[in-house]
Scaffold this motif. Structure first.
Motif, PDB file in Angstrom:
ATOM      1  N   HIS A 190       0.817  -1.211   0.000  1.00  0.00           N
ATOM      2  CA  HIS A 190       0.000   0.000   0.000  1.00  0.00           C
ATOM      3  C   HIS A 190       0.844   1.251   0.000  1.00  0.00           C
ATOM      4  CE1 HIS A 190       0.200  -0.012   4.453  1.00  0.00           C
ATOM      5  NE2 HIS A 190       0.077  -1.301   4.302  1.00  0.00           N
ATOM      6  N   CYS A 191       0.236   2.271  -0.512  1.00  0.00           N
ATOM      7  CA  CYS A 191       0.934   3.535  -0.651  1.00  0.00           C
ATOM      8  C   CYS A 191      -0.116   4.619  -0.709  1.00  0.00           C
ATOM      9  CB  CYS A 191       1.745   3.522  -1.940  1.00  0.00           C
ATOM     10  SG  CYS A 191       2.615   5.064  -2.208  1.00  0.00           S
ATOM     11  N   ILE A 192       0.258   5.781  -0.221  1.00  0.00           N
ATOM     12  CA  ILE A 192      -0.656   6.913  -0.244  1.00  0.00           C
ATOM     13  C   ILE A 192      -1.192   7.129  -1.659  1.00  0.00           C
ATOM     14  CG2 ILE A 192       1.291   8.523  -0.524  1.00  0.00           C
ATOM     15  CD1 ILE A 192      -0.301  10.543   1.095  1.00  0.00           C
ATOM     16  N   SER A 193      -2.470   7.379  -1.737  1.00  0.00           N
ATOM     17  CA  SER A 193      -3.154   7.678  -3.007  1.00  0.00           C
ATOM     18  C   SER A 193      -3.205   6.509  -3.980  1.00  0.00           C
ATOM     19  CB  SER A 193      -2.512   8.850  -3.741  1.00  0.00           C
ATOM     20  OG  SER A 193      -2.547   9.957  -2.938  1.00  0.00           O
ATOM     21  N   MET A 194      -2.813   5.331  -3.531  1.00  0.00           N
ATOM     22  CA  MET A 194      -2.846   4.186  -4.427  1.00  0.00           C
ATOM     23  C   MET A 194      -3.828   3.160  -3.879  1.00  0.00           C
ATOM     24  SD  MET A 194      -0.655   4.655  -6.870  1.00  0.00           S
ATOM     25  CE  MET A 194       0.249   6.147  -7.175  1.00  0.00           C
ATOM     26  N   VAL A 195      -4.332   2.352  -4.789  1.00  0.00           N
ATOM     27  CA  VAL A 195      -5.200   1.272  -4.346  1.00  0.00           C
ATOM     28  C   VAL A 195      -4.308   0.176  -3.775  1.00  0.00           C
ATOM     29  CG1 VAL A 195      -6.908  -0.432  -5.063  1.00  0.00           C
ATOM     30  CG2 VAL A 195      -6.861   1.810  -6.139  1.00  0.00           C
ATOM     31  N   SER A 196      -4.617  -0.228  -2.565  1.00  0.00           N
ATOM     32  CA  SER A 196      -3.797  -1.270  -1.948  1.00  0.00           C
ATOM     33  C   SER A 196      -3.967  -2.570  -2.711  1.00  0.00           C
ATOM     34  CB  SER A 196      -4.221  -1.485  -0.507  1.00  0.00           C
ATOM     35  OG  SER A 196      -3.960  -0.328   0.210  1.00  0.00           O
ATOM     36  N   LEU A 197      -2.895  -3.329  -2.685  1.00  0.00           N
ATOM     37  CA  LEU A 197      -2.881  -4.572  -3.420  1.00  0.00           C
ATOM     38  C   LEU A 197      -2.665  -5.681  -2.417  1.00  0.00           C
ATOM     39  CD1 LEU A 197      -2.633  -5.020  -6.588  1.00  0.00           C
ATOM     40  CD2 LEU A 197      -0.279  -5.596  -6.085  1.00  0.00           C
ATOM     41  N   GLU A 198      -3.433  -6.724  -2.542  1.00  0.00           N
ATOM     42  CA  GLU A 198      -3.260  -7.840  -1.640  1.00  0.00           C
ATOM     43  C   GLU A 198      -3.218  -9.092  -2.504  1.00  0.00           C
ATOM     44  OE1 GLU A 198      -5.899  -7.765   1.641  1.00  0.00           O
ATOM     45  OE2 GLU A 198      -5.232  -9.711   2.372  1.00  0.00           O
ATOM     46  N   GLU A 199      -2.151  -9.841  -2.383  1.00  0.00           N
ATOM     47  CA  GLU A 199      -2.004 -10.992  -3.250  1.00  0.00           C
ATOM     48  C   GLU A 199      -1.324 -12.112  -2.514  1.00  0.00           C
ATOM     49  OE1 GLU A 199      -0.441 -11.167  -7.548  1.00  0.00           O
ATOM     50  OE2 GLU A 199      -1.112  -9.106  -7.168  1.00  0.00           O
ATOM     51  N   GLU A 200      -1.619 -13.311  -2.941  1.00  0.00           N
ATOM     52  CA  GLU A 200      -0.911 -14.440  -2.363  1.00  0.00           C
ATOM     53  C   GLU A 200       0.166 -14.841  -3.356  1.00  0.00           C
ATOM     54  OE1 GLU A 200      -2.609 -17.706   0.418  1.00  0.00           O
ATOM     55  OE2 GLU A 200      -2.595 -18.443  -1.628  1.00  0.00           O
ATOM     56  N   VAL A 201       1.383 -14.927  -2.877  1.00  0.00           N
ATOM     57  CA  VAL A 201       2.469 -15.311  -3.777  1.00  0.00           C
ATOM     58  C   VAL A 201       3.092 -16.590  -3.246  1.00  0.00           C
ATOM     59  CG1 VAL A 201       2.958 -12.945  -4.455  1.00  0.00           C
ATOM     60  CG2 VAL A 201       4.192 -13.945  -2.542  1.00  0.00           C
ATOM     61  N   SER A 202       3.700 -17.307  -4.162  1.00  0.00           N
ATOM     62  CA  SER A 202       4.339 -18.549  -3.794  1.00  0.00           C
ATOM     63  C   SER A 202       5.845 -18.287  -3.755  1.00  0.00           C
ATOM     64  CB  SER A 202       3.987 -19.584  -4.850  1.00  0.00           C
ATOM     65  OG  SER A 202       4.375 -20.830  -4.410  1.00  0.00           O
ATOM     66  N   VAL A 203       6.387 -18.344  -2.576  1.00  0.00           N
ATOM     67  CA  VAL A 203       7.815 -18.043  -2.424  1.00  0.00           C
ATOM     68  C   VAL A 203       8.607 -19.332  -2.622  1.00  0.00           C
ATOM     69  CG1 VAL A 203       9.575 -17.118  -0.880  1.00  0.00           C
ATOM     70  CG2 VAL A 203       7.271 -16.175  -0.849  1.00  0.00           C
ATOM     71  N   GLN A 204       9.532 -19.288  -3.556  1.00  0.00           N
ATOM     72  CA  GLN A 204      10.351 -20.470  -3.863  1.00  0.00           C
ATOM     73  C   GLN A 204      11.694 -20.328  -3.157  1.00  0.00           C
ATOM     74  OE1 GLN A 204       8.981 -22.783  -6.020  1.00  0.00           O
ATOM     75  NE2 GLN A 204       7.185 -21.485  -6.298  1.00  0.00           N
ATOM     76  N   THR A 205      12.382 -21.426  -3.027  1.00  0.00           N
ATOM     77  CA  THR A 205      13.701 -21.390  -2.425  1.00  0.00           C
ATOM     78  C   THR A 205      14.600 -20.503  -3.275  1.00  0.00           C
ATOM     79  OG1 THR A 205      13.283 -23.678  -1.946  1.00  0.00           O
ATOM     80  CG2 THR A 205      15.482 -22.876  -1.469  1.00  0.00           C
ATOM     81  N   GLY A 206      15.433 -19.756  -2.627  1.00  0.00           N
ATOM     82  CA  GLY A 206      16.372 -18.918  -3.342  1.00  0.00           C
ATOM     83  C   GLY A 206      15.796 -17.549  -3.598  1.00  0.00           C
ATOM     84  N   GLY A 207      16.070 -17.044  -4.778  1.00  0.00           N
ATOM     85  CA  GLY A 207      15.638 -15.698  -5.077  1.00  0.00           C
ATOM     86  C   GLY A 207      14.260 -15.671  -5.726  1.00  0.00           C
ATOM     87  N   ASN A 208      13.483 -14.659  -5.383  1.00  0.00           N
ATOM     88  CA  ASN A 208      12.170 -14.475  -5.989  1.00  0.00           C
ATOM     89  C   ASN A 208      12.068 -13.025  -6.405  1.00  0.00           C
ATOM     90  OD1 ASN A 208      10.272 -16.981  -5.076  1.00  0.00           O
ATOM     91  ND2 ASN A 208      11.864 -16.532  -3.584  1.00  0.00           N
ATOM     92  N   GLN A 209      11.485 -12.835  -7.545  1.00  0.00           N
ATOM     93  CA  GLN A 209      11.284 -11.463  -7.985  1.00  0.00           C
ATOM     94  C   GLN A 209       9.795 -11.229  -8.153  1.00  0.00           C
ATOM     95  OE1 GLN A 209      13.509  -8.935  -9.181  1.00  0.00           O
ATOM     96  NE2 GLN A 209      11.992  -7.650 -10.211  1.00  0.00           N
ATOM     97  N   PHE A 210       9.285 -10.285  -7.418  1.00  0.00           N
ATOM     98  CA  PHE A 210       7.865  -9.954  -7.575  1.00  0.00           C
ATOM     99  C   PHE A 210       7.760  -8.473  -7.877  1.00  0.00           C
ATOM    100  CE2 PHE A 210       7.719 -13.423  -4.300  1.00  0.00           C
ATOM    101  CZ  PHE A 210       7.267 -14.404  -5.167  1.00  0.00           C
ATOM    102  N   ASP A 211       7.097  -8.192  -8.939  1.00  0.00           N
ATOM    103  CA  ASP A 211       6.903  -6.784  -9.278  1.00  0.00           C
ATOM    104  C   ASP A 211       5.434  -6.454  -9.135  1.00  0.00           C
ATOM    105  OD1 ASP A 211       9.532  -6.521  -9.756  1.00  0.00           O
ATOM    106  OD2 ASP A 211       9.374  -6.913 -11.907  1.00  0.00           O
ATOM    107  N   PHE A 212       5.176  -5.353  -8.464  1.00  0.00           N
ATOM    108  CA  PHE A 212       3.778  -4.982  -8.225  1.00  0.00           C
ATOM    109  C   PHE A 212       3.492  -3.666  -8.910  1.00  0.00           C
ATOM    110  CE2 PHE A 212       5.192  -7.480  -4.593  1.00  0.00           C
ATOM    111  CZ  PHE A 212       4.245  -8.490  -4.591  1.00  0.00           C
ATOM    112  N   ARG A 213       2.312  -3.604  -9.448  1.00  0.00           N
ATOM    113  CA  ARG A 213       1.891  -2.354 -10.080  1.00  0.00           C
ATOM    114  C   ARG A 213       0.655  -1.849  -9.357  1.00  0.00           C
ATOM    115  NH1 ARG A 213       2.835  -2.394 -16.402  1.00  0.00           N
ATOM    116  NH2 ARG A 213       5.084  -2.702 -16.290  1.00  0.00           N
ATOM    117  N   LEU A 214       0.739  -0.633  -8.880  1.00  0.00           N
ATOM    118  CA  LEU A 214      -0.384  -0.065  -8.137  1.00  0.00           C
ATOM    119  C   LEU A 214      -1.125   0.928  -9.010  1.00  0.00           C
ATOM    120  CD1 LEU A 214       1.120   0.684  -4.609  1.00  0.00           C
ATOM    121  CD2 LEU A 214      -0.048  -1.363  -5.388  1.00  0.00           C
TER     122      LEU A 214
END
Lengths: 1020, 400
Positions: A190-214
């Motif tokens: 969440h961020c001021i003036s933005m619609v909050s985003l709520e999502e379930e993500v699957s975290v894998q071992t090691g590195g994960n990259q998640f990009d969110f667009r608000l």
């Protein structure tokens, strides 16, 4: 919006990827078989993935190292060769090599690089090959950008709720989490003036990259949030966002509460204190005191509010408007700078204390936002608000500043009474340190609230004047520190100081009898004076409450088996003290009192502080059991009120266990249950009541010549403090379910049963009735021009009955009910969505104490004070629903909402009223004497001392017929920079007269009157 | 413009809702013929009160119509609008006429009333009014000062009781009291709950003149004053310069409240009244400054009278029930000319009502002088305060 690796363009130069495989496999190795396929060219990464599948191995590598390398490999080739040969074949030609990190775990590096020296990896500390932790921990990195423009968002808060982790994006919109357990997890951005985003993500071992667009929170969204949303997990909570508040055109926090299930709409009203209690029909002191308001992590304390006139005779009331003895006055909280409000109706986390019913958590705006100006006009209120969030450069952090000006009149025809409010807030956010970031928010706010009734020049009879002024200064600072230690993943702290100058003033022309007054402040008998029949009585109540709040909490998580534990440990300190001058007035012109009670000035400076020390621990357990979500929150809170050390106390301690449980029994069908106990410390108003004074006249000789007059007065002073006052305790139970019928449709139902025992109130008790011997004197001689000479031997000794109010734990509230929220979703064909919510609530409020009634007989004290049974009170019940029809046209930035509120039934009855007492206090002995059933039955109406007539209507349950109310709200944004809103409560002016079934022949208009207003806002 | 269409649809739906709450058509109003039968008291040798003046008042529109009854005591009102009405009837009998009907040669003023009944438009409806009356030439209320003095002083209220007869009468055991209920200063207040009982009055506070029977004589043409506080309100620095003198020599009694804290003023030299029943009392007996209504009565044992709560009220206050037969004089004082429904005494005691122009205006109501014989003033007492009293300023305690 979530994007997986490979699809997005990376801002980071290096990324780590771990390929893992879940397929069980045994080593199927053969020697020197090679068979390199000549025509099967694949990316090296693909080839490694295939190897992983076949041999159940993992590879870790620098991403850029392997990009664009093509190799010849296919499944047959992989399956037919030994692993070391395969790797040699594939890597060597490209100047690559590998290290065995642990069993079946390889790190691919440039030839000649030493394993373990992974400083070039970014970030360095994440994927250090540690066999045990690597199995279960992962790294999450990603960006938050604005959808559409793809501009990185700075200051967005990314939360992993399950683990209590937060990360705030930097100027490039980048965020990172380390050592996150490998499992599914819920991410909230969440961020001021933005619609909050709520999502379930699957975290894998090691590195994960998640990009969110608000998405910017504006009215051009198809699914714009203009209603309260029910929570998915944890305590039963309604979340109300900025857009909902804007569309509502809320003038204060009080207006926002109408979005809750079961709430009924009221027109905005600034003429009186606005208090709020969750899950209760009607608001009383116990309910509102038990509903904590928390602004930016700091509870707003009303504990040191002593704006009351005389506790011994009129409890915590005053002639001016006051919230003393109850909860916070919501009028004082502007709604325009609110980013979101969460109303915890269910069992709050142990993190929240000093409450019995629930909590209203307000987050004000912090961060960067364009300048916005709002102007609002309706028949009662004129309001202006301006706010802007600044970025103070790369290292400077952000600052949000806003001011609000509100002017309200109760009635435009009457210019002498009104309410005005000026509030200003500064919220400064800054992230300190880069390695172990500390996200800080520091705020300062000022609030001026003036509730005044000026003197009407035509009112020469009463000359009434009232003022309640409140100038508040609040400083708060809080931080969330990513310490990244195993048992201190995140340390949070909050510190705040709140200081207010409260000025109460009441003026009245005291008229009536010429009456005697003493100035004695201790038990004595002395000559008094006669007060004129008419004088201007002016009373000032100067309170200066100071509230200090400090809280430190540690947050970490561990995993045991399939269970994720998020642990929260915290400590809290609260001090509430009042440094005001207190009650002051001209002692020769006191406020008018009734009965033998008298008034004396009182300073607040000698009143001790209220200190509270609390500790809490909570375990939030989440797991996936049989592929269904499971969550269990178990917490324990320890409160020590007026601590004398950690475990010793001068007042009382409370241990409050609280539990919240949820499990997805069927797919998308979640059952919930919760249980918890709570406690609320008494406020200073209940801890340190005012002394009770009595002026009783021994001799009253009002001769025509003032020089010959004499009045002898016996003053009695009683300490009204209740030394056995206990902590008010709440008990909350609830069960419910959430049914996510499809992507849009969702039904939430909760049944609850809540009690508050030992609720604070002022009442007369057996201990606060005193028999005072009062000597009556006679004049021996009455010399001319001189006061009479008294016979020192009393003529007789009378007994006066002195009764006063003392703080008690008598209030006992029970609230039960069922609340529901049903989202139908949006029907795109008609651009309309539907939300139906409502509740059936039954609220019972009774006194656990006896009801004492001194019935005067012909102006004199009775020989017996009647004592009526405990359990006197009221029971109110309401079943109501609100259907919100939301029609929006995103392209036109236009939204119109029709809220159809139906109060299906509304009932009210009196409990425990009886004409005959169960006991009496004897005037002669001062003792309480219990009456037998037979003695009780013999008391008839002729006994005016003991028999109190109770009209038949008190035994009739008032029951109202269903009534409908239609409220219309409309918002239109003109371009990106201008907006227009309009609302009309009771838009069809439907206000039928309904006959009371208790008071036959009395008709009431139950709906609020037709009320409308408009708002214009400009964004620059 | 599909989107606009759906918006209009929403409004249309709403409009239908609004429309449906309105009702079309007009009611045709029919008129009613109405009869009032007026009866003499039971000790008369005739039943129908001939020539009685019957006044019918619509309680909503305040439309009033007066008709004289025929020889059978029947007054007919043709063409009445249906609605809620109240009726008062009065009959003045000269001494000669009274002797024919009752055997006593004494002038009589008879009054009767019925309140709150419905006149329907179907058929001929009728009500019966029983006349009652007290003998004249007794103790009467001469002057009542209840409005107080500017700006808001009310400790100077007083009640003057006058001997209107030719014999010396004794004030001993004479009771005075005020009823409960609203005087009609606020139209949202309900009329007095006891209104329908025409046989009793219900008093909130009752005081009694002390004495053993012949301690306090009142000579013909003389009066006594009962005041709230028997002091010189005007000159007392703690009093009120706008007020009047009610000190020793003017006040005969003061209503000293025997409080346990003893806080009411006790002026030496002015005997205190005996408190019989004080249901609503503070430091003083304060009668309503809007219009208190006052009654005087004698009863062998006033404290033994029944106490009742007001019907239709939540208050636990009990009122002393005094049968009309014991009442010597009563004056209904209300807030204004329109407050007719806030009368608290039956019409047999006071067929009318009186009001002052406001509060703290220093106006009092004083009985008119009917005639003066040998310097002795004979006051008008037709049991109708509308006619018998006049509003004067300033008050005239023990004087004219």
């Amino acid at each position: 919006m979530l994007m997986r690796i490979g699809k997005s363009t990376f801002l980071t130069t290096v990324c780590l990827l771990v390929i893992s495989s879940g397929v069980t496999l045994f080593a199927n190795s053969q020697t020197n078989k090679r068979n390199i396929p000549k025509d099967a060219q694949v990316h090296l990464v693909e080839a490694l993935k295939m190897i992983s599948k076949v041999y159940d191995t993992r590879f870790i590598y620098e991403r850029t190292l392997l990009s664009n390398i093509l190799v010849n490999a296919d499944e047959r080739y992989i399956k037919s060769n030994r692993l070391d040969i395969l790797l040699e074949d594939l890597l060597a030609p490209h100047d690559l090599s590998y290290h065995l990190v642990s069993k079946d775990y390889y790190m691919i590096v440039k030839k000649g690089r030493v394993a373990g020296n992974s400083q070039d990896f970014y970030p360095v500390d994440t994927i250090r090959p540690r066999a045990t932790s690597l199995q279960v921990k992962a790294l999450i990195t990603g960006t938050v950008t604005e959808s559409g423009s793809s501009k990185p968002i700075e200051g967005a808060i990314v939360q992993l709720v399950q683990y209590g982790l937060i990360s705030v994006t930097n100027a490039k919109g980048y965020f990172t989490f380390n050592e996150v357990p490998v499992s599914k997890t819920r991410v909230i951005v969440h961020c001021i003036s933005m619609v909050s985003l709520e999502e379930e993500v699957s975290v894998q071992t090691g590195g994960n990259q998640f990009d969110f667009r608000l998405k910017p929170n504006a009215f051009n969204l198809k699914e714009v949030q203009v209603v309260a949303r029910e929570s998915h997990t944890g305590a039963t909570t309604s979340t109300i966002t900025k857009t909902a508040i804007e569309h509502l055109q809320a003038t204060s926090l009080a207006d926002v509460m109408q979005l809750l299930p079961g709430a009924v709409v009221k027109n905005p009203d600034f003429s009186n204190v606005n208090q709020f209690a969750v899950r209760q029909v009607g608001t009383d002191n116990t309910g509102s005191l038990g509903t904590s308001v928390i602004i930016n992590g700091v509870p707003v304390s009303n504990n040191a509010n002593l704006q009351m006139v005389n506790t011994a005779t009129s409890s915590t009331l005053a002639g001016f408007s006051t919230s003393s003895g109850g909860g916070v006055d919501y009028r004082q909280i502007s709604a325009d700078n609110i980013e979101s409000v969460e109303v915890i109706r269910g069992i709050p986390s142990v993190e929240y204390g000093d409450l019995t019913s629930g909590a209203v958590i307000v987050n004000t705006k912090a961060g960067v936002e364009p300048f916005q100006l709002k102007a609002r006009v309706n028949p009662r209120i004129t309001q202006l608000w301006a706010g802007k969030g600044f970025s103070l450069g790369k290292k400077g952090g952000t600052l949000f500043a806003d001011v609000d000006y509100t002017k309200a009149t109760d009635d435009q025809r009457y210019e002498y009474s009104g309410y005005s409010r000026v509030t200003g807030d500064l919220q400064y956010s800054k992230t300190l340190f880069t390695k172990k970031p500390l996200y800080t928010v520091t705020g300062f706010s000022y609030g001026m609230n003036l509730d005044e009734q000026k003197q009407d020049p035509d009112d020469y009879v009463n000359q009434e004047k009232r003022k309640a002024q409140d100038y508040g200064f609040r400083f708060n600072t809080s931080g969330k520190w990513n310490l990244k230690q195993k048992f201190a993943r995140m340390l949070t702290y909050t510190f705040s100081v709140n200081y207010a100058i409260q000025k109460g003033f009441q003026q009245q022309l005291a008229s009536g009898a010429i009456y005697p007054l003493s100035s004695a402040t201790k038990d004595t008998t002395m000559a008094g004076q006669y007060l004129p029949s008419q004088y201007l009585s002016q009373v000032w109540i100067d309170g200066k409450p100071l509230n200090v709040f400090a809280k430190v909490a540690d947050n970490f998580f561990i995993k045991s088996g399939i269970f994720n534990h998020r642990l929260l440990l915290g400590a809290e300190w609260k001090t509430d003290v009042n440094l005001g001058a207190g009650k002051t007035y001209d002692v020769n012109r006191p406020p008018k009192m009734s009965d033998g009670n008298a008034s004396r000035p009182r300073s607040y400076k000698d009143i001790p502080a209220l200190n509270q020390l609390s500790f809490y621990a909570e375990d939030n357990i989440t797991a996936t059991i049989f592929q269904r979500h499971f969550s269990f929150q178990a917490g324990l809170r320890y409160d020590n009120v007026q601590p004398n050390g950690i475990w010793n106390t001068h007042f009382g301690t409370a241990i409050s266990p609280r539990f919240n449980f949820s499990y997805e029994v069927f797919r998308k069908f979640l059952v919930r249950a919760g249980y918890g106990t709570t406690s609320k410390a008494p406020t200073l108003a209940y801890l340190y009541p005012e002394k009770a004074y009595f002026d009783l006249v021994n001799f009253n000789y009002y001769a025509a010549d003032p020089a010959e007059r004499l009045v002898m007065i016996t003053t009695k002073v009683f300490d009204t403090e209740n030394r056995i006052l206990k902590l008010a305790r709440g008990n909350k139970k609830e069960v419910g379910f959430d049914w996510n019928i499809d992507r849009q449709k969702r039904l939430t139902v909760t049944a609850f049963y809540e009690t508050v025992k030992n609720g604070y109130e002022y009442s007369t008790t057996a201990e606060s009735i005193h028999m005072v011997p009062l000597a009556q004197y006679k004049a021996l001689t009455t010399p001319a021009g001189q006061p009479p000479v008294l016979d020192p031997v009393p003529l007789r000794i009378d007994t006066a009955i002195a009764t006063y109010m003392t703080p008690t734990n008598n209030r006992h509230n029970t609230n039960k009910g069922v609340e529901f929220d049903f989202e139908f979703g949006r029907i795109d064909a008609i651009r309309t969505s539907f939300v139906l919510n409502g509740a059936w609530i039954n609220s019972k409020s009774v006194s656990d104490g006896y009801y004492f009634l001194k019935r005067q007989v012909n102006g004199s004290d009775p020989s017996k004070v009647a004592v009526y049974a405990t359990g006197r009170g009221t029971e109110s019940e309401r079943a109501s629903t609100t259907l919100r029809i939301i029609h929006n046209i995103p392209q036109l930035r236009f939204i119109v909402t029709l809220a159809i509120q139906t109060v299906w039934s509304e009932k009210n009855k009196y409990l425990g009223y009886s004409s005959t007492p169960v006991a009496y206090v004897d005037r002669g002995t001062g003792k309480m004497v219990t009456l037998s059933a037979q003695e009780q039955s013999q008391i008839t109406a002729a006994n005016t001392e003991l028999y109190t007539p109770v009209s038949n209507e008190y035994y009739v349950t008032e029951s109202w017929k269903p009534i409908w109310l239609y409220n219309l709200r409309l918002t239109k944004e003109i371009g990106k920079n201008m907006g227009f809103s309009f609302f009309a409560n009771n838009v069809f002016n439907y206000n039928p007269l309904q006959e009371s079934n208790r008071w036959k022949g009395q008709y009431t208009q139950r709906n609020p009157i037709l009320f409308f207003g408009t708002e214009v806002n400009i964004k620059l | 413009m599909k989107q606009l269409f759906s918006f209009y649809l929403l409004f249309c739906m709403g409009s239908i809702l609004v429309m449906s709450s309105c009702r079309k058509g007009y009611l045709s109003i029919s008129e009613a013929n109405f009869q009032v039968k007026v009866l003499y008291p039971s000790y008369f040798n005739k039943t129908g009160a001939d020539s009685a003046v019957v006044t019918l008042t619509n309680t909503v529109t305040l439309y009033t119509s007066s008709v004289k009854a025929d020889t059978n005591g029947i007054a007919t009102f043709p063409g009445l609008l249906p609605g809620n009405y109240q009726v008062t009837a009065s009959r003045h009998l000269t001494a000669t006429l009274a002797s024919v009907l009752t055997g006593y040669t004494e002038e009589l003023f008879l009054n009767g009333s019925k309140s709150d009944f419905l006149v329907k438009d179907t058929g001929v409806s009728a009500v019966t009014v029983q006349l009652q009356g007290s003998k004249v030439g007794n103790l009467v209320l001469k002057e009542i000062f209840y409005t107080g003095s500017a700006p808001s002083y009310y400790s100077d209220q007083f009640y003057e009781i006058y001997n209107n007869s030719t014999d010396t009468l004794y004030a001993d055991s004479l009771c005075i009291g005020d009823p409960g209920g609203s005087p009609g200063n606020s139209t949202s207040a309900k009329p007095y709950g006891f209104k329908s009982d025409v046989d009793n009055i219900y008093l909130k506070n009752v005081w009694m003149v002390p004495g053993s029977g012949k301690t306090y004589p009142i000579a013909p043409g003389n009066s006594i004053i009962i005041s709230e506080d028997g002091i010189n309100h005007k000159t007392d620095p703690l009093g009120n310069a706008n007020s009047i003198n009610l000190g020793v020599g003017i006040s005969d009694f003061e209503t000293y409240v025997p409080r346990s804290d003893n806080k009411d003023l006790d002026a030496p030299g002015v005997p205190n009244m005996i408190s019989i029943y004080l249901a609503s009392i503070g430091y003083d007996w304060i009668a309503s400054v809007f219009g208190p209504s006052i009654a005087i009565f004698k009863h062998p044992n006033p404290s033994s009278l029944s106490k009742l709560v007001e019907p239709g009220s939540t208050a636990s206050t009990q009122y002393l029930q005094v049968p009309v037969a014991y009442v010597i004089d009563a004056v209904d004082l209300v807030a204004n000319a329109n407050a007719v429904s806030y009368k608290r005494f039956p019409s047999s005691l006071d067929a009318g009502f009186k009001y002052c122009s406001g509060t703290y205006v220093q106006q009092s109501v004083r009985r008119k002088i009917k005639t003066t014989i040998n310097g002795r003033k004979i006051l008008q007492d037709t049991n109708n305060s509308t006619d018998d009293f006049e509003v004067i300023k300033p008050p005239t305690p023990k004087s004219w």
